[in-house]
Design a protein around this motif. Structure first.
Motif, PDB file in Angstrom:
ATOM      1  N   PRO A   1       0.807  -1.227   0.000  1.00  0.00           N
ATOM      2  CA  PRO A   1       0.000   0.000   0.000  1.00  0.00           C
ATOM      3  C   PRO A   1       0.835   1.269   0.000  1.00  0.00           C
ATOM      4  O   PRO A   1       0.319   2.340  -0.295  1.00  0.00           O
ATOM      5  N   ARG A   2       2.126   1.168   0.288  1.00  0.00           N
ATOM      6  CA  ARG A   2       2.991   2.343   0.328  1.00  0.00           C
ATOM      7  C   ARG A   2       3.672   2.606  -1.024  1.00  0.00           C
ATOM      8  O   ARG A   2       4.357   3.612  -1.175  1.00  0.00           O
ATOM      9  N   SER A   3       3.527   1.705  -1.960  1.00  0.00           N
ATOM     10  CA  SER A   3       4.130   1.926  -3.281  1.00  0.00           C
ATOM     11  C   SER A   3       3.320   2.943  -4.077  1.00  0.00           C
ATOM     12  O   SER A   3       2.155   3.217  -3.751  1.00  0.00           O
ATOM     13  N   ARG A   4       3.927   3.494  -5.114  1.00  0.00           N
ATOM     14  CA  ARG A   4       3.251   4.446  -5.989  1.00  0.00           C
ATOM     15  C   ARG A   4       2.933   3.783  -7.322  1.00  0.00           C
ATOM     16  O   ARG A   4       3.597   2.826  -7.733  1.00  0.00           O
ATOM     17  N   ALA A   5       1.940   4.329  -8.004  1.00  0.00           N
ATOM     18  CA  ALA A   5       1.473   3.709  -9.241  1.00  0.00           C
ATOM     19  C   ALA A   5       2.580   3.614 -10.278  1.00  0.00           C
ATOM     20  O   ALA A   5       2.684   2.607 -10.995  1.00  0.00           O
ATOM     21  N   GLU A   6       3.435   4.630 -10.383  1.00  0.00           N
ATOM     22  CA  GLU A   6       4.474   4.616 -11.409  1.00  0.00           C
ATOM     23  C   GLU A   6       5.555   3.571 -11.137  1.00  0.00           C
ATOM     24  O   GLU A   6       6.376   3.297 -12.018  1.00  0.00           O
ATOM     25  N   GLN A   7       5.561   2.976  -9.940  1.00  0.00           N
ATOM     26  CA  GLN A   7       6.529   1.937  -9.615  1.00  0.00           C
ATOM     27  C   GLN A   7       6.017   0.532  -9.927  1.00  0.00           C
ATOM     28  O   GLN A   7       6.794  -0.419  -9.917  1.00  0.00           O
ATOM     29  N   LEU A   8       4.729   0.394 -10.206  1.00  0.00           N
ATOM     30  CA  LEU A   8       4.138  -0.929 -10.377  1.00  0.00           C
ATOM     31  C   LEU A   8       4.238  -1.381 -11.827  1.00  0.00           C
ATOM     32  O   LEU A   8       3.842  -0.661 -12.741  1.00  0.00           O
ATOM     33  N   PRO A   9       4.731  -2.592 -12.087  1.00  0.00           N
ATOM     34  CA  PRO A   9       4.763  -3.105 -13.460  1.00  0.00           C
ATOM     35  C   PRO A   9       3.368  -3.527 -13.922  1.00  0.00           C
ATOM     36  O   PRO A   9       2.406  -3.519 -13.156  1.00  0.00           O
ATOM     37  N   PHE A  10       3.295  -3.903 -15.184  1.00  0.00           N
ATOM     38  CA  PHE A  10       2.014  -4.266 -15.782  1.00  0.00           C
ATOM     39  C   PHE A  10       1.358  -5.427 -15.039  1.00  0.00           C
ATOM     40  O   PHE A  10       0.141  -5.425 -14.801  1.00  0.00           O
ATOM     41  N   ASP A  11       2.135  -6.426 -14.638  1.00  0.00           N
ATOM     42  CA  ASP A  11       1.571  -7.612 -13.981  1.00  0.00           C
ATOM     43  C   ASP A  11       0.893  -7.268 -12.654  1.00  0.00           C
ATOM     44  O   ASP A  11      -0.086  -7.920 -12.270  1.00  0.00           O
ATOM     45  N   ASP A  12       1.405  -6.266 -11.952  1.00  0.00           N
ATOM     46  CA  ASP A  12       0.758  -5.865 -10.696  1.00  0.00           C
ATOM     47  C   ASP A  12      -0.613  -5.254 -10.956  1.00  0.00           C
ATOM     48  O   ASP A  12      -1.555  -5.468 -10.177  1.00  0.00           O
ATOM     49  N   PHE A  13      -0.754  -4.521 -12.040  1.00  0.00           N
ATOM     50  CA  PHE A  13      -2.068  -3.978 -12.374  1.00  0.00           C
ATOM     51  C   PHE A  13      -3.028  -5.075 -12.817  1.00  0.00           C
ATOM     52  O   PHE A  13      -4.231  -4.982 -12.575  1.00  0.00           O
ATOM     53  N   VAL A  14      -2.510  -6.100 -13.454  1.00  0.00           N
ATOM     54  CA  VAL A  14      -3.355  -7.251 -13.791  1.00  0.00           C
ATOM     55  C   VAL A  14      -3.843  -7.928 -12.521  1.00  0.00           C
ATOM     56  O   VAL A  14      -5.020  -8.289 -12.398  1.00  0.00           O
ATOM     57  N   ALA A  15      -2.941  -8.099 -11.547  1.00  0.00           N
ATOM     58  CA  ALA A  15      -3.329  -8.720 -10.281  1.00  0.00           C
ATOM     59  C   ALA A  15      -4.373  -7.870  -9.559  1.00  0.00           C
ATOM     60  O   ALA A  15      -5.337  -8.399  -8.978  1.00  0.00           O
ATOM     61  N   LEU A  16      -4.206  -6.549  -9.580  1.00  0.00           N
ATOM     62  CA  LEU A  16      -5.201  -5.670  -8.963  1.00  0.00           C
ATOM     63  C   LEU A  16      -6.548  -5.760  -9.682  1.00  0.00           C
ATOM     64  O   LEU A  16      -7.608  -5.738  -9.043  1.00  0.00           O
ATOM     65  N   THR A  17      -6.513  -5.900 -10.994  1.00  0.00           N
ATOM     66  CA  THR A  17      -7.753  -6.017 -11.757  1.00  0.00           C
ATOM     67  C   THR A  17      -8.500  -7.297 -11.399  1.00  0.00           C
ATOM     68  O   THR A  17      -9.722  -7.293 -11.202  1.00  0.00           O
ATOM     69  N   LEU A  18      -7.776  -8.397 -11.322  1.00  0.00           N
ATOM     70  CA  LEU A  18      -8.416  -9.663 -10.957  1.00  0.00           C
ATOM     71  C   LEU A  18      -8.985  -9.605  -9.549  1.00  0.00           C
ATOM     72  O   LEU A  18     -10.094 -10.103  -9.290  1.00  0.00           O
ATOM     73  N   ALA A  19      -8.240  -8.989  -8.628  1.00  0.00           N
ATOM     74  CA  ALA A  19      -8.731  -8.881  -7.254  1.00  0.00           C
ATOM     75  C   ALA A  19      -9.960  -7.991  -7.183  1.00  0.00           C
ATOM     76  O   ALA A  19     -10.933  -8.297  -6.466  1.00  0.00           O
ATOM     77  N   LEU A  20      -9.959  -6.877  -7.934  1.00  0.00           N
ATOM     78  CA  LEU A  20     -11.126  -5.988  -7.937  1.00  0.00           C
ATOM     79  C   LEU A  20     -12.336  -6.680  -8.554  1.00  0.00           C
ATOM     80  O   LEU A  20     -13.465  -6.524  -8.068  1.00  0.00           O
ATOM     81  N   HIS A  21     -12.106  -7.452  -9.593  1.00  0.00           N
ATOM     82  CA  HIS A  21     -13.212  -8.193 -10.217  1.00  0.00           C
ATOM     83  C   HIS A  21     -13.811  -9.192  -9.231  1.00  0.00           C
ATOM     84  O   HIS A  21     -15.042  -9.343  -9.144  1.00  0.00           O
ATOM     85  N   ASP A  22     -12.960  -9.890  -8.478  1.00  0.00           N
ATOM     86  CA  ASP A  22     -13.457 -10.854  -7.495  1.00  0.00           C
ATOM     87  C   ASP A  22     -14.238 -10.158  -6.388  1.00  0.00           C
ATOM     88  O   ASP A  22     -15.281 -10.664  -5.940  1.00  0.00           O
TER      89      ASP A  22
END
Length: 386
Positions: free
Chosen positions: A351-372
């Protein structure tokens, strides 16, 4: 100090060869008058005085100047020039004469005149005989000409009626509506329909696309192509340099953002080359860049999840200077703090990381978690069945 090099730069600068010619100053200035003890001697003169000549020139410098003139390429006679180059040059001359003073500022028209860039776009588009290329905003048809030279069939959509009439006159021997036509010109707005609607029934899929896009609608056109990506193999477009850098940006860079993620979800982008304002007529106020997009055979994300993915990416970059948790708290305001913490924990994102530090795969993981989380919330909200 190498005074011979200094003297050479002072007296032997030629326009167009990387040096700016010496200009007379509006006020009294120091002018070189000769060489003494290995340095240039200067004296103050009036503005109206004729320019002084060097009192002494080293023989080696004079010889070097003569050799440079001898090493220049001899002038190519018209009969010795390649036919293709002569035709391209005459076509470019006619294009500039016809449209240089008629570009529409309202339509964002800046016509590309750099021949090497035109050939590079046609080559990188992979245009070839038997392929169909959709060209967005052909203008007077300079890129159209380069695409047709590859043997491909071109379907061009143009909003400017003057350009449509110019194309119909210039390429009248190639224009038609039947299957044998090399060029089809459509007068209309490229934003009014999805790209595949312009090519229905024209040649085999997947199609190709190219264009020198007006900068004020370039991102909107790209969005249409990203949605229509399954119908295309690749496309090559011209963008403002700053936008192009955002399209190909990687994590931990200032240009990295939601647009970078949207492009990476469907294609593999590559910045081909950058162009200065002088490569266009009339020249824009910014640098430009050519970007090629190769559509991925296997999507990096389920197409059904793309709307959720893009909404989450926009929320994550809505507050670039804040942590990912605080950014999502503003962008996904419907989530409770507990649901937000659960989302980050499921995706294994700090939760302390910033968006510009996250690679594409982390956004995919967030998308799957949000969908669930949304699916679970919807199932709990559903009324019990009798």
């Amino acid at each position: 100090m190498d005074w011979t090099a200094d003297l050479n730069r002072t007296f032997f600068s030629h326009p167009g060869r990387g040096h700016r010619p010496t200009q007379r100053q509006p006020t009294p200035s120091l002018q070189p008058v000769g060489v003494s003890s290995g340095r240039i001697v200067r004296r103050r003169i009036n503005r109206d005085s004729p320019p002084c000549q060097p009192a002494f020139v080293a023989p080696s410098l004079a010889l070097g100047r003569q050799l440079r003139y001898q090493q220049r390429q001899p002038h190519t006679r018209r009969s010795d020039a390649a036919p293709g180059a002569a035709h391209q040059a005459s076509f470019m001359t006619g294009f500039i004469q016809a449209f240089h003073q008629r570009a529409s500022r309202a339509l964002g028209q800046h016509f590309l005149t750099d021949q090497s860039a035109l050939q590079a776009i046609a080559r990188d588009t992979r245009a070839a005989p038997g392929r169909v290329v959709l060209e967005i905003g052909p203008g007077p048809g300079v890129l159209t000409h380069a695409l047709l030279q590859t043997g491909a069939r071109v379907v061009a959509i143009e909003k400017d009626r003057r350009a449509v009439e110019f194309l119909q006159t210039t390429f009248r021997d190639m224009i038609g509506d039947d299957a044998s036509a090399r060029l089809t010109v459509i007068e209309g707005d490229a934003l009014a329909q999805p790209p595949h609607a312009l090519l229905d029934g024209v040649g085999p899929q997947p199609w190709l696309a190219a264009g020198n896009l007006p900068y004020n609608i370039a991102t909107a056109i790209l969005t249409l192509f990203l949605t229509d990506a399954p119908h295309f193999e690749r496309w090559t477009f011209m963008f403002q340099k700053e936008v192009a850098q955002r399209l190909v940006a990687q994590p931990n860079s200032k240009a990295y953002g939601s647009l970078s993620l949207a492009v990476a979800a469907r294609t593999d982008p590559l910045l081909i080359r950058t162009l200065p304002p002088g490569a266009f007529a009339p020249p824009p106020k910014v640098d430009s860049a050519v970007v090629s997009f190769s559509v991925r055979d296997t999507p990096r994300l389920d197409p059904a999840l793309l709307p959720t993915f893009e909404r989450l990416a926009r929320a994550a970059f809505s507050k670039r200077r804040k942590t990912i948790r605080n950014s999502l708290r503003y962008g996904l305001s419907h989530l409770t703090p507990e649901a937000l913490d659960s989302l980050l924990a499921r995706a294994n994102v700090s939760p302390r990381s910033r968006a510009e530090q996250l690679p594409f795969d982390d956004f995919v993981a967030l998308t799957l978690a949000l969908h669930d989380l949304q699916a679970h919330a919807d199932s709990n909200a559903a009324p019990p069945s009798d």
